[in-house]
Enzyme design. Structure first.
Site, PDB file in Angstrom:
ATOM      1  CB  SER A 149      -0.997   0.183   1.208  1.00  0.00           C
ATOM      2  OG  SER A 149      -1.924   0.710   1.241  1.00  0.00           O
ATOM      3  NE  ARG A 219      -8.723   1.926  10.717  1.00  0.00           N
ATOM      4  CZ  ARG A 219      -7.796   1.425  10.195  1.00  0.00           C
ATOM      5  NH1 ARG A 219      -7.274   2.306   9.134  1.00  0.00           N
ATOM      6  NH2 ARG A 219      -7.300   0.232  10.330  1.00  0.00           N
ATOM      7  CG  ASP A 315      -6.216  -3.642  -3.879  1.00  0.00           C
ATOM      8  OD1 ASP A 315      -6.882  -2.791  -3.622  1.00  0.00           O
ATOM      9  OD2 ASP A 315      -4.927  -3.566  -3.498  1.00  0.00           O
ATOM     10  CG  HIS A 348      -5.715  -2.108  -0.166  1.00  0.00           C
ATOM     11  ND1 HIS A 348      -4.822  -2.029  -1.107  1.00  0.00           N
ATOM     12  CD2 HIS A 348      -5.231  -1.453   1.002  1.00  0.00           C
ATOM     13  CE1 HIS A 348      -3.750  -1.342  -0.424  1.00  0.00           C
ATOM     14  NE2 HIS A 348      -3.926  -0.954   0.820  1.00  0.00           N
ATOM     15  CG  ASP A 349      -7.090  -4.831   5.214  1.00  0.00           C
ATOM     16  OD1 ASP A 349      -6.159  -3.881   4.925  1.00  0.00           O
ATOM     17  OD2 ASP A 349      -8.224  -4.736   5.914  1.00  0.00           O
TER      18      ASP A 349
END
Lengths: 374, 194
Positions: A149, A219, A315, A348-349
């Site tokens: 990232s 967040r 992602d 993405h994680d």
């Protein structure tokens, strides 16, 4: 020079740090952690770069949260980056809030903390600070720079900015520029923080307030971008939270709401709202091609580093197309590059989760670089 | 690890210390061999993610990509040898891929199954069916091989584009087949230059 300021191990750079904006950061502090031993020839140093809300605790217990390191699947005994054979350094980025100079650090004037007086920083500035800190630690050429990232952005920036100082670059789930969509999501987060009355124009420390609600919403919005639609559906579906039917109100009826609220609330305990503004800004400004009239390949013309690029098919924050663009530029620049798109449902994680193929790829890539160096 | 006779024949034409691009490199078996035995500076491109992952885990510079689309990024004359092994017949545009090979490599090495082999001919002539052979094991509706050609077809293409044939080798199984290759060889290898 070394100090353990309150919680974090840190050093103060022996000189001022010039920034891309033209501003100068006077002798900034850098928070860092190391693992393993530096080889006699200094040839086994690997720099790990962290993502937006990460920190230097890549493979050790976080002093604030008590949680294990954020990338213990990649860094640790028997892992691709292994303290048994590597000297591993991970630093908190400047602008951060874990021991490196950032908006929450004391202002050099002694007049409270920096707040919005802190200069806007870029990915290149983060990397320049890391290079200066490595100088201070007596580390020259890096065996590898590894990051996912925003950490991957720094890894790519390293090769462009210090072409002779890094032998191998691993950039995972990343991009060489921030897209309009990336910038848009960050702007939502920043506006959420700034819309919180407790933000106080950035001077919340002096005002004795805490923009926790704004940071928490930022967040929550960002967290959605780290997951995938399939991942959210698989984990939560439309399941209700501790109730048999919807409550006809605005409590967290759904599990996914409850989960996001928890993610938001637990984040504010460990992160500074102004740091979030500065670091997201740095990411938005990132475009490696800007310095080369919009062409990416020239950014990699000067380095002889080898590259390992990995993307994940689910992602959508930094999609495979962005990795392919990096790969094409590297190929055009004549660099040695390995690239694979891995399959994972976690968005993405994925790069932070259990991904055996990613580990095998990175392990093989790093080992062959070590063979060549030996 | 030993190479198949076909891969061994390709390796035979690579000079030690050369730079190589292997297009459709699978899990990097040939590149790995060339690196160890001939100190070759190798790169590869492969469509299948799992094969790419195995190749990269071997420490090879292999990128996941499609030869029909992703060769354009490679610079002119950037390697000594561009290899296309058992892949030509699966390309959308074999002629364009061949042109890229000879743009990127000073020489191209192309190996492919010969569709002119007598077994193939007999299949169609007597069976009236698309051939399913040891070298071409899949049925017509599921095969990736969409542009099969004979040795004579390939020679004609090379001639029409003005490519020079530096060397050619023909195999029947693991054995050389020099007489009537278009009929008797089931596999062909060409070394080309511009």
């Amino acid at each position: 020079m070394n100090a353990r300021s309150s919680l974090h191990r840190s050093l103060r750079l022996p000189h001022d740090l010039p920034l891309e904006s033209g501003a100068v950061l006077p002798r900034p502090m850098i928070g860092y952690e190391t693992y393993g031993e530096l080889a006699a020839d200094g040839g086994n140093a690997i720099l790990i770069c962290h993502a937006l809300t990460g920190d230097q605790y890549v493979a050790s217990t976080h002093p604030l949260t008590g949680k294990p390191g954020w990338w213990t699947r990649m860094v640790g005994r028997g892992r691709p980056v292994d303290p048994a054979r590597h000297f591993i350094i991970c630093m908190n980025v400047i602008g951060g809030c874990m021991g490196s100079e950032g908006p929450a650090s004391p202002h050099p004037d002694g007049d409270g903390c920096w707040g919005l007086r802190f200069p806007v920083i870029t990915i290149a500035d983060m990397v320049r600070a890391q290079a200066a800190a490595l100088d201070a630690l007596g580390i020259g050429r890096l065996l590898a720079v590894v990051g996912g990232s925003m950490g991957g952005m720094q890894a790519l920036q390293w090769a462009a900015q210090y072409p002779d100082r890094v032998a191998s670059v691993v950039a995972i789930a990343t991009a060489a520029r921030h897209s309009a969509q990336n910038i848009a999501f960050h702007e939502v987060g920043r506006q959420a923080i700034m819309a919180d009355p407790e933000w106080q124009g950035g001077a919340y420390t002096a005002a004795g307030t805490n923009p926790a609600r704004g940071l928490s919403v930022a967040r929550m919005a960002a967290h959605i971008t780290y997951l995938s639609e399939a991942g959210l559906t698989g984990k939560f579906g439309r399941n209700l939270q501790d109730r048999a039917e919807v409550g006809f109100g605005f409590d967290a009826d759904f599990q996914v709401e409850s989960y996001l609220r928890y993610q938001g609330m637990s984040f504010v305990d460990r992160f500074d709202a102004n740091s979030y503004l500065y670091i997201t800004r740095a990411m938005d400004y990132f475009d490696l091609a800007t310095a080369h009239d919009g062409l990416l390949a020239p950014a990699f013309a000067a380095t002889s580093a080898r590259f390992c690029i990995v993307s994940f098919d689910s992602d959508w924050l930094y999609p495979t197309a962005e990795s392919r663009r990096i790969v094409q530029a590297l190929v055009a620049a004549g660099r040695h590059v390995s690239f694979v798109e891995l399959s994972s449902p976690h968005g993405h994680d994925s790069f932070l989760l259990d991904a055996p193929t990613m580990n095998a790829v990175v392990d093989g890539f790093l080992r062959s670089g070590e063979g060549a160096a030996a | 690890m030993s190479l198949s006779p076909r891969l061994h024949q390709i390796a035979h034409h690579i000079t030690p210390g050369a730079s190589v691009l292997d297009v459709g490199c699978s899990d990097g078996l040939l590149l790995d061999y060339l690196r160890r035995e001939k100190q070759v500076d190798g790169r590869g491109i492969e469509l299948d993610a799992e094969r790419v992952a195995r190749a990269v885990a071997r420490g090879l510079s292999v990128v996941q990509g499609n030869a029909d689309h992703d060769l354009a990024a490679f610079p002119d004359a950037s390697v000594d040898f561009a290899i296309l092994s058992e892949t030509l017949q699966a390309m959308q545009r074999p002629d364009e891929v061949l042109a890229h090979l000879l743009r990127i490599g000073r020489r191209a090495i192309v190996a492919f199954p010969n569709f002119g082999h007598w077994r193939v001919r007999a299949n169609i002539l007597f069976g009236g069916r698309m051939p399913v052979t040891k070298g071409l094991p899949q049925s017509w509706y599921e095969t990736e091989n969409i542009h099969l050609c004979t040795i004579d077809d390939f020679r004609a293409l090379a001639a029409s584009r003005g490519y020079r044939i530096i060397a050619q080798r023909h195999l029947w199984g693991a054995n050389p087949q020099s007489a009537w290759p278009n009929l008797l060889a089931d596999h062909a290898l060409f070394v080309l230059s511009n």
